[in-house]
Scaffold this motif. Structure first.
Motif, PDB file in Angstrom:
ATOM      1  N   ASN A   1       0.823  -0.939   0.090  1.00  0.00           N
ATOM      2  CA  ASN A   1      -0.026   0.040   0.077  1.00  0.00           C
ATOM      3  C   ASN A   1       1.007   1.243   0.015  1.00  0.00           C
ATOM      4  O   ASN A   1       0.447   2.338  -0.649  1.00  0.00           O
ATOM      5  CB  ASN A   1      -1.011  -0.131   1.271  1.00  0.00           C
ATOM      6  N   ALA A   2       1.765   1.048   0.553  1.00  0.00           N
ATOM      7  CA  ALA A   2       2.856   2.228   0.747  1.00  0.00           C
ATOM      8  C   ALA A   2       3.491   2.439  -0.518  1.00  0.00           C
ATOM      9  O   ALA A   2       3.558   3.698  -1.247  1.00  0.00           O
ATOM     10  CB  ALA A   2       4.032   2.172   1.922  1.00  0.00           C
ATOM     11  N   GLU A   3       4.018   1.121  -1.320  1.00  0.00           N
ATOM     12  CA  GLU A   3       4.504   1.527  -2.529  1.00  0.00           C
ATOM     13  C   GLU A   3       3.382   1.953  -3.856  1.00  0.00           C
ATOM     14  O   GLU A   3       3.915   2.545  -4.495  1.00  0.00           O
ATOM     15  CB  GLU A   3       5.044   0.180  -2.880  1.00  0.00           C
ATOM     16  N   ALA A   4       2.330   1.451  -3.543  1.00  0.00           N
ATOM     17  CA  ALA A   4       1.277   1.783  -4.560  1.00  0.00           C
ATOM     18  C   ALA A   4       1.028   3.511  -4.479  1.00  0.00           C
ATOM     19  O   ALA A   4       1.043   4.224  -5.436  1.00  0.00           O
ATOM     20  CB  ALA A   4      -0.116   1.399  -4.215  1.00  0.00           C
TER      21      ALA A   4
ATOM     22  N   LYS B   1      -1.925  -2.236  -8.416  1.00  0.00           N
ATOM     23  CA  LYS B   1      -3.269  -2.259  -8.181  1.00  0.00           C
ATOM     24  C   LYS B   1      -3.765  -3.676  -7.598  1.00  0.00           C
ATOM     25  O   LYS B   1      -4.648  -3.916  -6.776  1.00  0.00           O
ATOM     26  CB  LYS B   1      -4.289  -1.665  -9.358  1.00  0.00           C
ATOM     27  N   TYR B   2      -3.272  -4.636  -8.393  1.00  0.00           N
ATOM     28  CA  TYR B   2      -3.708  -6.186  -8.152  1.00  0.00           C
ATOM     29  C   TYR B   2      -2.837  -6.476  -6.798  1.00  0.00           C
ATOM     30  O   TYR B   2      -3.482  -7.357  -6.249  1.00  0.00           O
ATOM     31  CB  TYR B   2      -3.398  -6.932  -9.417  1.00  0.00           C
ATOM     32  N   HIS B   3      -1.785  -6.067  -6.621  1.00  0.00           N
ATOM     33  CA  HIS B   3      -1.028  -6.654  -5.333  1.00  0.00           C
ATOM     34  C   HIS B   3      -1.805  -5.926  -4.023  1.00  0.00           C
ATOM     35  O   HIS B   3      -2.197  -6.576  -3.140  1.00  0.00           O
ATOM     36  CB  HIS B   3       0.190  -5.638  -5.386  1.00  0.00           C
ATOM     37  N   THR B   4      -2.163  -4.505  -4.346  1.00  0.00           N
ATOM     38  CA  THR B   4      -2.973  -4.127  -2.923  1.00  0.00           C
ATOM     39  C   THR B   4      -4.344  -4.688  -2.930  1.00  0.00           C
ATOM     40  O   THR B   4      -4.875  -4.901  -1.932  1.00  0.00           O
ATOM     41  CB  THR B   4      -3.039  -2.610  -3.122  1.00  0.00           C
ATOM     42  N   MET B   5      -5.052  -5.008  -3.957  1.00  0.00           N
ATOM     43  CA  MET B   5      -6.253  -5.664  -3.981  1.00  0.00           C
ATOM     44  C   MET B   5      -6.092  -7.168  -3.323  1.00  0.00           C
ATOM     45  O   MET B   5      -6.934  -7.454  -2.476  1.00  0.00           O
ATOM     46  CB  MET B   5      -6.693  -5.832  -5.319  1.00  0.00           C
ATOM     47  N   HIS B   6      -5.206  -7.790  -3.784  1.00  0.00           N
ATOM     48  CA  HIS B   6      -4.766  -8.987  -2.951  1.00  0.00           C
ATOM     49  C   HIS B   6      -4.890  -8.924  -1.472  1.00  0.00           C
ATOM     50  O   HIS B   6      -5.072  -9.751  -0.722  1.00  0.00           O
ATOM     51  CB  HIS B   6      -3.735  -9.796  -3.754  1.00  0.00           C
ATOM     52  N   ALA B   7      -3.824  -7.881  -1.114  1.00  0.00           N
ATOM     53  CA  ALA B   7      -3.295  -7.825   0.159  1.00  0.00           C
ATOM     54  C   ALA B   7      -4.549  -7.383   0.949  1.00  0.00           C
ATOM     55  O   ALA B   7      -4.992  -7.949   2.159  1.00  0.00           O
ATOM     56  CB  ALA B   7      -2.349  -6.774   0.232  1.00  0.00           C
ATOM     57  N   ASN B   8      -5.344  -6.303   0.703  1.00  0.00           N
ATOM     58  CA  ASN B   8      -6.431  -5.866   1.341  1.00  0.00           C
ATOM     59  C   ASN B   8      -7.592  -6.911   1.293  1.00  0.00           C
ATOM     60  O   ASN B   8      -8.267  -6.942   2.486  1.00  0.00           O
ATOM     61  CB  ASN B   8      -7.046  -4.582   0.509  1.00  0.00           C
TER      62      ASN B   8
ATOM     63  N   ARG C   1       3.945   9.065   4.210  1.00  0.00           N
ATOM     64  CA  ARG C   1       3.742   8.522   5.500  1.00  0.00           C
ATOM     65  C   ARG C   1       2.360   8.811   5.690  1.00  0.00           C
ATOM     66  O   ARG C   1       1.551   7.963   6.314  1.00  0.00           O
ATOM     67  CB  ARG C   1       4.792   8.667   6.649  1.00  0.00           C
ATOM     68  N   ASP C   2       2.062  10.122   5.715  1.00  0.00           N
ATOM     69  CA  ASP C   2       0.819  10.527   6.237  1.00  0.00           C
ATOM     70  C   ASP C   2      -0.564   9.952   5.312  1.00  0.00           C
ATOM     71  O   ASP C   2      -1.463   9.526   5.747  1.00  0.00           O
ATOM     72  CB  ASP C   2       0.913  12.098   5.996  1.00  0.00           C
ATOM     73  N   ALA C   3      -0.057   9.902   4.002  1.00  0.00           N
ATOM     74  CA  ALA C   3      -1.017   9.583   2.975  1.00  0.00           C
ATOM     75  C   ALA C   3      -1.306   8.062   3.347  1.00  0.00           C
ATOM     76  O   ALA C   3      -2.410   7.557   3.023  1.00  0.00           O
ATOM     77  CB  ALA C   3      -0.629   9.707   1.522  1.00  0.00           C
ATOM     78  N   TRP C   4      -0.213   7.303   3.551  1.00  0.00           N
ATOM     79  CA  TRP C   4      -0.306   5.840   3.883  1.00  0.00           C
ATOM     80  C   TRP C   4      -1.162   5.771   5.226  1.00  0.00           C
ATOM     81  O   TRP C   4      -2.097   4.707   5.056  1.00  0.00           O
ATOM     82  CB  TRP C   4       1.021   5.425   4.056  1.00  0.00           C
ATOM     83  N   LEU C   5      -0.967   6.217   6.281  1.00  0.00           N
ATOM     84  CA  LEU C   5      -1.634   6.265   7.383  1.00  0.00           C
ATOM     85  C   LEU C   5      -3.282   6.382   6.953  1.00  0.00           C
ATOM     86  O   LEU C   5      -3.963   5.547   7.509  1.00  0.00           O
ATOM     87  CB  LEU C   5      -1.196   7.074   8.552  1.00  0.00           C
ATOM     88  N   ASN C   6      -3.535   7.417   6.277  1.00  0.00           N
ATOM     89  CA  ASN C   6      -4.987   7.905   5.892  1.00  0.00           C
ATOM     90  C   ASN C   6      -5.531   6.491   5.036  1.00  0.00           C
ATOM     91  O   ASN C   6      -6.747   6.241   5.157  1.00  0.00           O
ATOM     92  CB  ASN C   6      -4.964   8.951   5.335  1.00  0.00           C
ATOM     93  N   MET C   7      -4.747   5.979   4.379  1.00  0.00           N
ATOM     94  CA  MET C   7      -5.273   4.961   3.588  1.00  0.00           C
ATOM     95  C   MET C   7      -5.392   3.660   4.231  1.00  0.00           C
ATOM     96  O   MET C   7      -6.499   3.030   4.238  1.00  0.00           O
ATOM     97  CB  MET C   7      -4.025   4.443   2.299  1.00  0.00           C
ATOM     98  N   ILE C   8      -4.607   3.075   5.089  1.00  0.00           N
ATOM     99  CA  ILE C   8      -4.584   1.573   5.639  1.00  0.00           C
ATOM    100  C   ILE C   8      -5.303   1.854   6.918  1.00  0.00           C
ATOM    101  O   ILE C   8      -5.862   0.597   7.375  1.00  0.00           O
ATOM    102  CB  ILE C   8      -3.287   1.312   5.901  1.00  0.00           C
ATOM    103  N   THR C   9      -5.610   2.904   7.711  1.00  0.00           N
ATOM    104  CA  THR C   9      -6.294   2.972   9.056  1.00  0.00           C
ATOM    105  C   THR C   9      -7.674   2.522   8.747  1.00  0.00           C
ATOM    106  O   THR C   9      -8.251   1.516   9.270  1.00  0.00           O
ATOM    107  CB  THR C   9      -6.013   4.379   9.395  1.00  0.00           C
ATOM    108  N   PRO C  10      -8.609   2.786   7.880  1.00  0.00           N
ATOM    109  CA  PRO C  10      -9.948   2.354   7.575  1.00  0.00           C
ATOM    110  C   PRO C  10      -9.861   0.997   7.129  1.00  0.00           C
ATOM    111  O   PRO C  10     -10.782   0.073   7.571  1.00  0.00           O
ATOM    112  CB  PRO C  10     -10.526   3.297   6.481  1.00  0.00           C
ATOM    113  N   LEU C  11      -8.821   0.637   6.202  1.00  0.00           N
ATOM    114  CA  LEU C  11      -8.884  -0.834   6.038  1.00  0.00           C
ATOM    115  C   LEU C  11      -8.681  -1.567   6.883  1.00  0.00           C
ATOM    116  O   LEU C  11      -9.555  -2.875   7.253  1.00  0.00           O
ATOM    117  CB  LEU C  11      -7.587  -0.979   4.975  1.00  0.00           C
ATOM    118  N   ILE C  12      -7.784  -1.411   8.083  1.00  0.00           N
ATOM    119  CA  ILE C  12      -7.274  -2.123   9.117  1.00  0.00           C
ATOM    120  C   ILE C  12      -8.568  -2.374  10.095  1.00  0.00           C
ATOM    121  O   ILE C  12      -8.823  -3.260  10.561  1.00  0.00           O
ATOM    122  CB  ILE C  12      -6.198  -1.612  10.013  1.00  0.00           C
ATOM    123  N   GLU C  13      -9.380  -1.201  10.246  1.00  0.00           N
ATOM    124  CA  GLU C  13     -10.501  -1.000  11.085  1.00  0.00           C
ATOM    125  C   GLU C  13     -11.595  -1.972  10.500  1.00  0.00           C
ATOM    126  O   GLU C  13     -12.466  -2.709  11.275  1.00  0.00           O
ATOM    127  CB  GLU C  13     -11.062   0.452  11.293  1.00  0.00           C
ATOM    128  N   LYS C  14     -11.556  -2.066   9.146  1.00  0.00           N
ATOM    129  CA  LYS C  14     -12.605  -2.773   8.429  1.00  0.00           C
ATOM    130  C   LYS C  14     -12.414  -4.327   8.456  1.00  0.00           C
ATOM    131  O   LYS C  14     -13.345  -5.160   8.626  1.00  0.00           O
ATOM    132  CB  LYS C  14     -12.703  -2.471   7.032  1.00  0.00           C
TER     133      LYS C  14
END
Length: 255
Positions: A107-110, A136-143, A197-210
């Motif tokens: 997700n950071a790399e994307a 996009k396929y890597h992050t879809m798989h991971a998420n 880093r800030d953009a990454w945290l905004n991206m992963i936080t809701p995914l982790i909570e979900k």
């Protein structure tokens, strides 16, 4: 803005990205033949191959300025000259660790590649545009896997939470500044590690909570820095020795 500053900034950033992808690509390839199910065996092998391709492209871009080849840059530098983050160096561990590392790193790399499409360096921007579609396929798989595992049952949820707790300080090391971060920013090569880093945290936080997981308190985390400055884990040198075994026999061989 001088040309030399831009070249310095470009090489600094490309070495970091190439080294990350080279090492993590090799680590992910270690799941070949060991995946818990056939589809995952194939998935990790394919993603590993992609990362090695990214590394080759970034090394080739550096080679234009250093009069070198991608292979030479990948296989002839000593450990202290590698600038990969320490996160990518760790052995694959259990599958929950590798999945969590896959989720956090990719997700950071994307996001990094999305930002790099606006880079002041045209060659780098073009590479980012090319690679972000694959990521996009890597992050879809991971998420998908993080969500499924986190919400599966109590045991898997606890294991994924434990892996997240372990990985978070290591993952924050992705965003360690390189030696020439000021030049990277001033030349417009990239928006910088703090922005990422800030953009990454905004991206992963809701995914982790979900996924039924709780993101560790970032303010209490001590990022695992050092890799960008050449200070690595005990695991990197043995991996480099293994990677270089064939190349070192005859560096001039043509395959």
């Amino acid at each position: 803005m001088s040309t030399s500053d831009k070249e310095i900034a470009l090489k600094d950033l490309c070495f970091r990205m190439a080294d990350d992808d080279l090492i993590l690509g090799h680590r992910n390839s270690e799941w070949t033949g060991l995946g818990p199910i056939l589809e995952e065996d194939i998935a990790f092998s394919s993603m590993a191959q992609d990362k090695l391709g990214y590394a080759q492209a970034f090394y080739s871009l550096i080679g234009k300025y250093k009069n070198s080849t991608a292979d030479a840059l990948a296989f002839t530098r000593g450990e202290k000259y590698f600038t990969c983050c320490r996160f990518v160096e760790y052995p694959i561990g259990e599958y929950d660790f590798s999945l969590m590392r896959h989720f956090l790193f990719d997700n950071a790399e994307a996001i990094r590649f999305d930002l790099l499409t606006y880079s002041s360096d045209t060659d780098l921007a073009n590479l980012a545009k090319k690679f972000r579609s694959e990521l996009k396929y890597h992050t879809m798989h991971a998420n998908l896997w993080i969500e499924q595992m986190g919400n599966s049952n109590e045991e898997t949820n606890l294991r994924m939470q434990s892996s997240l707790n372990t990985c978070m300080p290591q993952a924050l090391g992705i965003f360690e500044n390189g030696c020439n971060e000021n030049k990277v920013l001033s030349t417009g090569i990239f928006k910088g590690e703090k922005f990422l880093r800030d953009a990454w945290l905004n991206m992963i936080t809701p995914l982790i909570e979900k996924s039924g997981l709780k993101i560790p308190d970032i303010e209490t985390q001590t990022p695992e820095f050092g890799g960008r400055m050449g200070y690595h884990t005990e695991y990197l040198q043995p991996l480099l020795d293994e990677m270089n075994e064939v190349f070192s026999i005859d560096p001039n061989a043509e395959w």
